[in-house]
Scaffold this motif. Structure first.
Motif, short mmCIF file in Angstrom:
data_model
loop_
_atom_site.label_atom_id
_atom_site.label_comp_id
_atom_site.label_asym_id
_atom_site.label_seq_id
_atom_site.Cartn_x
_atom_site.Cartn_y
_atom_site.Cartn_z
N MET A 4 -58.82 -12.47 31.48
CA MET A 4 -58.94 -12.05 30.08
C MET A 4 -60.07 -11.02 29.93
O MET A 4 -61.17 -11.26 30.40
N THR A 7 -64.30 -9.64 25.15
CA THR A 7 -64.25 -9.07 23.81
C THR A 7 -65.60 -9.24 23.14
O THR A 7 -66.44 -10.01 23.58
N VAL A 8 -65.77 -8.50 22.06
CA VAL A 8 -67.06 -8.46 21.38
C VAL A 8 -66.84 -8.68 19.89
O VAL A 8 -65.92 -8.11 19.30
N ASP A 9 -67.66 -9.54 19.29
CA ASP A 9 -67.59 -9.73 17.84
C ASP A 9 -68.71 -8.92 17.18
O ASP A 9 -69.88 -9.13 17.45
N MET A 30 -71.73 -10.81 14.84
CA MET A 30 -72.78 -11.53 15.54
C MET A 30 -73.54 -10.61 16.48
O MET A 30 -74.74 -10.77 16.68
N LEU A 31 -72.85 -9.63 17.07
CA LEU A 31 -73.52 -8.66 17.94
C LEU A 31 -74.61 -7.92 17.16
O LEU A 31 -75.75 -7.78 17.62
N GLU A 33 -74.93 -6.56 28.40
CA GLU A 33 -74.13 -7.76 28.69
C GLU A 33 -73.10 -7.48 29.79
O GLU A 33 -72.87 -8.32 30.67
N ARG A 54 -74.97 -7.31 33.05
CA ARG A 54 -75.40 -8.65 33.46
C ARG A 54 -74.22 -9.45 34.04
O ARG A 54 -74.33 -10.09 35.08
N ASP A 113 -61.12 -20.42 24.60
CA ASP A 113 -61.29 -19.60 25.82
C ASP A 113 -61.14 -18.11 25.54
O ASP A 113 -61.51 -17.29 26.38
N ASP A 114 -60.59 -17.75 24.37
CA ASP A 114 -60.45 -16.32 24.07
C ASP A 114 -61.56 -15.84 23.12
O ASP A 114 -61.44 -14.80 22.48
N PRO A 152 -65.15 -14.24 21.86
CA PRO A 152 -66.13 -13.26 22.35
C PRO A 152 -67.35 -14.04 22.86
O PRO A 152 -68.14 -14.55 22.07
N ASP A 190 -70.30 -13.73 24.55
CA ASP A 190 -71.73 -13.53 24.31
C ASP A 190 -72.09 -13.83 22.87
O ASP A 190 -73.14 -14.40 22.59
N GLN A 191 -71.21 -13.46 21.95
CA GLN A 191 -71.50 -13.74 20.55
C GLN A 191 -71.32 -15.23 20.25
O GLN A 191 -72.05 -15.79 19.42
N GLU A 198 -74.49 -16.77 21.14
CA GLU A 198 -75.47 -16.53 20.07
C GLU A 198 -75.21 -17.47 18.89
O GLU A 198 -76.14 -17.98 18.26
N GLY A 199 -73.93 -17.66 18.58
CA GLY A 199 -73.59 -18.57 17.49
C GLY A 199 -74.00 -20.00 17.79
O GLY A 199 -74.51 -20.71 16.92
N TRP A 255 -64.78 -20.39 17.15
CA TRP A 255 -64.88 -19.10 17.83
C TRP A 255 -63.58 -18.82 18.58
O TRP A 255 -63.23 -19.54 19.52
N ASP A 282 -60.92 -15.05 19.30
CA ASP A 282 -60.63 -13.68 18.89
C ASP A 282 -59.29 -13.60 18.17
O ASP A 282 -58.91 -12.55 17.67
N ASN A 323 -66.21 -17.39 13.69
CA ASN A 323 -66.91 -16.36 14.45
C ASN A 323 -68.26 -16.01 13.86
O ASN A 323 -68.69 -14.85 13.89
N THR A 324 -68.92 -16.99 13.31
CA THR A 324 -70.30 -16.86 12.88
C THR A 324 -70.80 -18.28 12.64
O THR A 324 -70.04 -19.22 12.80
N PHE A 325 -72.07 -18.42 12.29
CA PHE A 325 -72.57 -19.77 11.96
C PHE A 325 -73.81 -19.65 11.09
O PHE A 325 -74.53 -18.66 11.14
#
Lengths: 292, 478
Positions: free
Chosen positions: A1, A4-6, A9-10, A212, A215, B269-270, B272, B274-275, B278-279, B422, B424, B444-446
């Motif tokens: 997969m 992806t990036v949100d 929050m990013l 990211e 990394r 599993d789908d 994002p 890294d975010q 963070e959440g 979370w 996508d 997709n936030t918190f």
């Protein structure tokens, strides 16, 4: 997969990192580090031999009266001025970086783009800053973008290859992440945000996304790739924020000129002014520093 | 080459703290009839900050009578547009004194200055601004043809995790609707409520419109049981909430309760990744986990469990724990010794029941109450750390395989305050969100808040809503 990036929050994360308070001793250390990581850049149609020589003098010794300030990492010029820069920097630690592959648009024939790289290397370039073909990337021809990076890297051999993604033209963080992954897999030594020639240059969230990607790639393969942020970095505050982003996303091991670069022209002047302010408590006017 | 050690960056604003605080009743500072005072401390170093009056039953009675008089004589009779001006005045004063209030909140509560500066204080002001705007438009909150009338005297009891913000959530809508207030701040965090009393005094509200009584659980109980209080609004533990409900059963008193939680934070599993990390960090480590809506139960799809654990373990090491007044501190002090003991006890139970503990590796300050950011893997639904609210920086990680299993596990709790999702994929997000038995679902936030958005719980997380037009209706007569 694919990763992806949100965006929400990013940007919140990048905003939080931009609020780190870097003061006193860490500011002094940060400014010195930022100077050491600069690719002092001149990429204008009116660049001349004289202009490049004065820039090189400043690159070697940014401020005569601040002996603790190191030389910058490299001077970045167009291919036709590489020989001049090479000559002016002789005997110093400062490297010569050359843009190539029909910078900044990348829109020449593949053969011309590769010849551009060969010419820069023949003239003595130590590092190559190539642009990717954004048209190809955005029309789904990821393979051809990948292949070109591989081809350029083959020509570069041991020389450091920086791959400019031109993030301001890619349209989304997802695309920036995908382009980063592609350049990493293709063998880039450094991935770089921008040419400095379009409306949107480096931004904090973009730097976070690229860190990211670097990394995750290092975790997977063990190969450490560098980051170069370029375009629009003018203030000490911005430069320190980029150091914080690298520090907290990639870690301290990336805080070296081998793995992190700031592509900028006027940033150096502000760094010097802020450095002197830290030492003396006073701001000297801009005219107390060389303008080149 | 060079390391970028962050030098100390302490916030240097010094707030005014008096040696002694009286009770704020009928627009004046008065000595308590109980004749008792208690110490309030800075949990980051255990220093005593001030002596604060203890309100006994007689003090509660005096405050309620003053609130009744203000209600009958001034506040409910005032033109709504005039009431709005007073509420706006409070909002502006909070904004003007925001730095000082932030420092005070951090000193008395232990939370990082970046949070009190960027979240607690601005959001408190925002609630006053928001409800000030409603004061002369109340009929729009009612069903057509119904008159908007206030309830009367409101007893409001707030917790120690967001002292000023929780007071703002309660006072702002109450005042906008024409009610008067007796506020009881938490025992460990009275100082910003007392600063708010000063602001109320300077804003020249009619005497008795807002009264502030400092004290402990017995003070709160006296307020709950006072026969002339028309409404109780409580935010705090489920245990106390149940006791309040029992105490007022059969009496003509309105009640809203905002209680505990054990929120599910679901990562597919789908997502994002890294975010999502963070959440997760924001969800559980914000305010040292002293958050009723904290995402304390992480439900991770099994095929990305290991990846999330690796990322979270790395991220934990970049959290900066220490002096709450340092602008770079991410994790401050636990609010009190009692809370620290409770966190330690529950963490011990997690280890005893077989879960695996991962913690940030950092030295804790010698003085003060600190607990490192932590999470447990290998947690089962039956473990205490999966069922009980820890109210500290401790996350429990569980796994699931399918969306329906995630939904079932998420709802398998007596609580229902919040949830996070979370992924996508928008359709999956909506499918899961509408099946969450929780008052707030973040996609997709918190931990995102806005005065215009209602907040409140299901089941043992309480009832009634705060914020938005829904929160307004809780302060209007039916």
């Amino acid at each position: 997969m694919p990763a992806t990036v949100d965006a929400v929050m990013l940007e919140a994360r990048a905003g939080a990192l931009a609020k780190r308070s870097i003061k006193t001793t860490s500011k002094i250390a940060g400014i010195r580090l930022a100077v050491a990581c600069i690719d002092l850049t001149t990429l204008e149609g009116k660049d001349s031999e004289g202009r490049v020589r004065s820039l090189c003098a400043k690159a070697i010794r940014p401020a005569q009266h601040l002996p603790d300030i190191p030389s910058v990492a490299a001077v970045c010029v167009y291919p036709s001025l590489v020989a001049v820069a090479k000559d002016a920097l002789r005997g110093s630690s400062v490297l010569v970086a050359s843009v190539a592959t029909a910078f900044p648009s990348g829109l020449s024939s593949p053969a011309v783009r590769l010849d551009d790289v060969r010419a820069a290397i023949a003239a003595g370039a130590d590092e190559i800053d190539m642009v990717i073909d954004r048209g190809a990337f955005l029309s789904g021809k990821d393979r051809s973008v990948y292949d070109e990076i591989v081809a350029v890297k083959r020509i570069c051999g041991e020389l450091h290859l920086k791959v400019i993604l031109e993030t301001g033209e890619l349209g989304s963080y997802d695309a920036i992440r995908r382009a980063s992954d592609l350049a990493l897999e293709a063998g880039a030594d450094v991935i770089k945000t921008s040419t400095g020639k379009v409306g949107t240059n480096a931004t904090f969230p973009v730097a976070v996304v690229m860190c990211e990607a670097i990394r995750d790639y290092a975790r997977r393969t063990g190969r450490a790739v560098g980051l170069k942020v370029a375009g629009g970095v003018r203030t000490t505050k911005q430069a320190l924020t980029y150091l914080v982003i690298v520090n907290e996303t990639l870690g301290e091991a990336w805080l070296t000129p081998e793995r992190f670069r700031l592509g900028a022209s006027s940033l150096l002047d502000d760094l010097l002014m802020q450095y002197e302010k830290q030492l003396t408590g006073n701001y000297a006017g801009p005219d107390y520093f060389p303008k080149d | 080459m060079t390391s970028l050690e962050y030098a100390p960056a302490p916030e240097t604003t010094k707030p005014q703290i008096r040696e002694h605080y009286g009770l704020f009743v009928a627009g004046n500072w008065v000595a308590p009839q109980s004749e008792r005072y208690f110490d309030t401390v800075d949990p980051s170093n255990e220093n005593v900050l001030a002596k604060v009056a203890y309100a006994g039953a007689a003090d509660v009675d005096r405050a309620v009578r003053s609130a009744r008089k203000a209600y009958e004589k001034y506040w409910s009779k005032m033109k709504p547009a005039e009431r709005a001006k007073y509420v706006f005045r409070i909002a502006r004063a909070i904004t003007e004194r925001s730095r000082e209030l932030a420092v005070l909140e951090t000193m008395n509560g232990g939370k990082p200055i970046k949070e009190s500066r960027d979240f607690d204080i601005p959001t408190s002001a925002a609630h006053f601004f928001y409800y000030a705007g409603w004061a002369d438009k109340l009929e729009w909150a009612m069903r057509a043809g119904r008159e908007a009338r206030p309830i009367g005297v409101c007893g409001q009891i707030v917790p120690w995790n967001f002292p000023l913000l929780m007071a703002a959530w309660k006072i702002a809508p109450a005042l906008a609707c024409g009610n008067t207030v007796v506020l009881k701040p938490a025992e460990t965090t009275p100082l910003t409520a007392l600063a708010l009393a000063q602001i109320v005094q300077e804003a020249d509200l009619p005497p008795g419109t807002v009264n502030v009584l400092t004290g402990d659980g017995a003070t709160g109980a006296a307020l709950v049981e006072h026969p002339d209080v028309d409404k109780i609004a409580f935010t705090g533990s489920t245990e106390v909430g149940k006791a309040i409900r029992r105490a007022i059963a059969g009496k003509k008193k309105r009640l809203t309760l905002e209680l505990g939680g054990k929120a599910a934070h679901i990562v597919f599993d789908d997502a994002p990744m890294d975010q999502a990390v963070e959440g997760i960090v924001n969800g559980i480590y914000f305010n040292q986990g002293h958050v009723c809506c904290a995402g304390s139960r992480l439900l991770v799809q099994e095929n990305v469990h290991d990846e999330i654990v690796v990322r979270l373990t790395e991220r934990l090491q970049t959290l900066r724990l220490g002096d709450p007044l340092d602008k770079n501190t991410d994790i401050g002090a636990v609010n009190s010794k009692a809370q620290l003991d409770k966190i330690r006890e529950l963490v011990r139970s997690g280890i005893d029941q077989g879960a695996t503990l991962v913690q940030q590796s950092c030295a804790l300050p010698e003085r003060g109450y600190y607990f490192p950011a932590s999470f447990f893997t290998g947690v089962q639904q039956s473990h205490r750390i999966a069922r009980e609210e820890i109210f500290g920086p401790v996350l429990s990680i569980l796994t699931f395989r399918t969306p329906d299993e995630a939904i079932e596990k998420a709802n398998n709790t007596p609580y229902g305050l919040s949830a996070g999702i979370w992924t996508d994929k928008g359709s999956k997000n909506m499918y899961v969100a509408e099946r969450m038995r929780a008052g707030v679902v973040w996609c997709n936030t918190f931990n995102l808040f806005d005065p215009s958005s209602p907040f409140g719980g299901y089941r043992e997380s309480g009832f009634g809503r705060e914020g938005g037009v829904h929160g307004l209706r809780e302060y209007l007569a039916h």
